[in-house]
Design a protein around this motif. Sequence first.
Motif, PDB file in Angstrom:
ATOM      1  N   ALA A  32      -3.200 -12.711  -5.206  1.00  0.00           N
ATOM      2  CA  ALA A  32      -2.640 -12.591  -3.866  1.00  0.00           C
ATOM      3  C   ALA A  32      -2.231 -13.977  -3.377  1.00  0.00           C
ATOM      4  O   ALA A  32      -2.776 -14.991  -3.824  1.00  0.00           O
ATOM      5  N   SER A  42      -5.425  -4.460 -11.023  1.00  0.00           N
ATOM      6  CA  SER A  42      -4.547  -3.627 -10.213  1.00  0.00           C
ATOM      7  C   SER A  42      -3.861  -2.582 -11.090  1.00  0.00           C
ATOM      8  O   SER A  42      -2.653  -2.566 -11.241  1.00  0.00           O
ATOM      9  N   ARG A  60       4.729   1.638  -9.714  1.00  0.00           N
ATOM     10  CA  ARG A  60       5.120   0.822  -8.562  1.00  0.00           C
ATOM     11  C   ARG A  60       3.960   0.641  -7.596  1.00  0.00           C
ATOM     12  O   ARG A  60       3.754  -0.449  -7.053  1.00  0.00           O
ATOM     13  N   HIS A  61       3.167   1.692  -7.392  1.00  0.00           N
ATOM     14  CA  HIS A  61       2.095   1.596  -6.404  1.00  0.00           C
ATOM     15  C   HIS A  61       0.968   0.671  -6.856  1.00  0.00           C
ATOM     16  O   HIS A  61       0.108   0.310  -6.044  1.00  0.00           O
ATOM     17  N   LEU A  63       1.480  -2.317  -7.622  1.00  0.00           N
ATOM     18  CA  LEU A  63       1.842  -3.587  -6.992  1.00  0.00           C
ATOM     19  C   LEU A  63       1.911  -3.469  -5.476  1.00  0.00           C
ATOM     20  O   LEU A  63       1.514  -4.384  -4.754  1.00  0.00           O
ATOM     21  N   THR A  64       2.414  -2.330  -4.983  1.00  0.00           N
ATOM     22  CA  THR A  64       2.556  -2.166  -3.539  1.00  0.00           C
ATOM     23  C   THR A  64       2.798  -0.703  -3.185  1.00  0.00           C
ATOM     24  O   THR A  64       3.397   0.042  -3.971  1.00  0.00           O
ATOM     25  N   MET A  65       2.356  -0.324  -1.992  1.00  0.00           N
ATOM     26  CA  MET A  65       2.660   0.991  -1.439  1.00  0.00           C
ATOM     27  C   MET A  65       3.814   0.896  -0.444  1.00  0.00           C
ATOM     28  O   MET A  65       4.275   1.913   0.084  1.00  0.00           O
ATOM     29  N   ASP A  66       4.273  -0.321  -0.176  1.00  0.00           N
ATOM     30  CA  ASP A  66       5.331  -0.573   0.798  1.00  0.00           C
ATOM     31  C   ASP A  66       6.694  -0.386   0.140  1.00  0.00           C
ATOM     32  O   ASP A  66       7.059  -1.127  -0.776  1.00  0.00           O
ATOM     33  N   GLN A  67       7.455   0.583   0.619  1.00  0.00           N
ATOM     34  CA  GLN A  67       8.769   0.857   0.051  1.00  0.00           C
ATOM     35  C   GLN A  67       9.758  -0.280   0.280  1.00  0.00           C
ATOM     36  O   GLN A  67      10.751  -0.404  -0.434  1.00  0.00           O
ATOM     37  N   ALA A  69       8.865  -3.571   0.275  1.00  0.00           N
ATOM     38  CA  ALA A  69       8.305  -4.825  -0.239  1.00  0.00           C
ATOM     39  C   ALA A  69       9.240  -5.467  -1.267  1.00  0.00           C
ATOM     40  O   ALA A  69      10.041  -4.798  -1.927  1.00  0.00           O
ATOM     41  N   VAL A  71       9.408  -6.420  -4.517  1.00  0.00           N
ATOM     42  CA  VAL A  71       8.621  -6.164  -5.721  1.00  0.00           C
ATOM     43  C   VAL A  71       8.801  -7.271  -6.763  1.00  0.00           C
ATOM     44  O   VAL A  71       7.902  -7.507  -7.584  1.00  0.00           O
ATOM     45  N   LEU A  74       6.235  -9.802  -5.972  1.00  0.00           N
ATOM     46  CA  LEU A  74       4.910  -9.300  -6.358  1.00  0.00           C
ATOM     47  C   LEU A  74       4.740  -9.320  -7.877  1.00  0.00           C
ATOM     48  O   LEU A  74       3.672  -9.657  -8.388  1.00  0.00           O
TER      49      LEU A  74
END
Length: 275
Positions: A32, A42, A60-61, A63-67, A69, A71, A74
Amino acid sequence: MTAQNLDAKRLQISFVHPAYPTSCISPNLMTAEGVDEYPGFSGTGFFARRGDTVFYITARHCLTMDQDADVAALAARLHIPYSLAARTESTDDYVQFEDVLSLKHESDDVPGRFIDVLVLTVRRPTGAALYNELLERAVKLPYNGQWLDQFVNHPSAKEDLESGKGIRFTVMGYPREGTASQIEYPEDEPVEIVTQAARFSGYLARGTGPDRYMLTEVDWPGDLSGFSGSPVIVGFRNDEGSNYALAGMLVSGGGRLAQFIKISLITEALKAPPG
């Protein structure tokens, strides 16, 4: 997994492995911002190849749940070693990536704007030996991935699929619980990372959305958390013996059920523009 007796004429698969492609997987080690010295687990990812091009594929999730983000930013925080058996001492021991490919969709039956898969193109390192090692580890990608969809829609498979008693598939990855995997952060000492993979199996069935299939009667006794991003492999037998092929990538599970993204959509993601 016991190899399945499938009709070789019905499944024209040229991208098979004679042995289970165990070495393709890797735990997603990720840092992070501001705490680069403390990587954490992760989910799982795996190396795949088409010709002499190597990709790293994960959910994808993971790395992130934010659509919305970034990527690519990340993905740059992923620490994926060239070899799980070797000691990592610098960034040269970790794979670097060129592009991050996301697959958008327009289906009302799939949440968000993207299919839950990321394909990262691997940057060729200066040393050819490292890249050759990845080529050896990588599972083969089919040209378009339609073979599994064709099998699922074949009349001879319909009854088994509807009953949740289709072909038995396996998944191999790095669960959060149930293995010896751990990370220790000793004071004034290098981080110590221990990884241990695990495998489970289940029967092929239709998934809950148009982007996925499902495994029923999953035989992993614990929580499936951490398996996200793992390759889903099917084994079958023909006149030449046992064969193993990539069928998709796991994205969710629970209650002895597991969902995985179709291989046809993974290969479609290879055509997506970077970003």
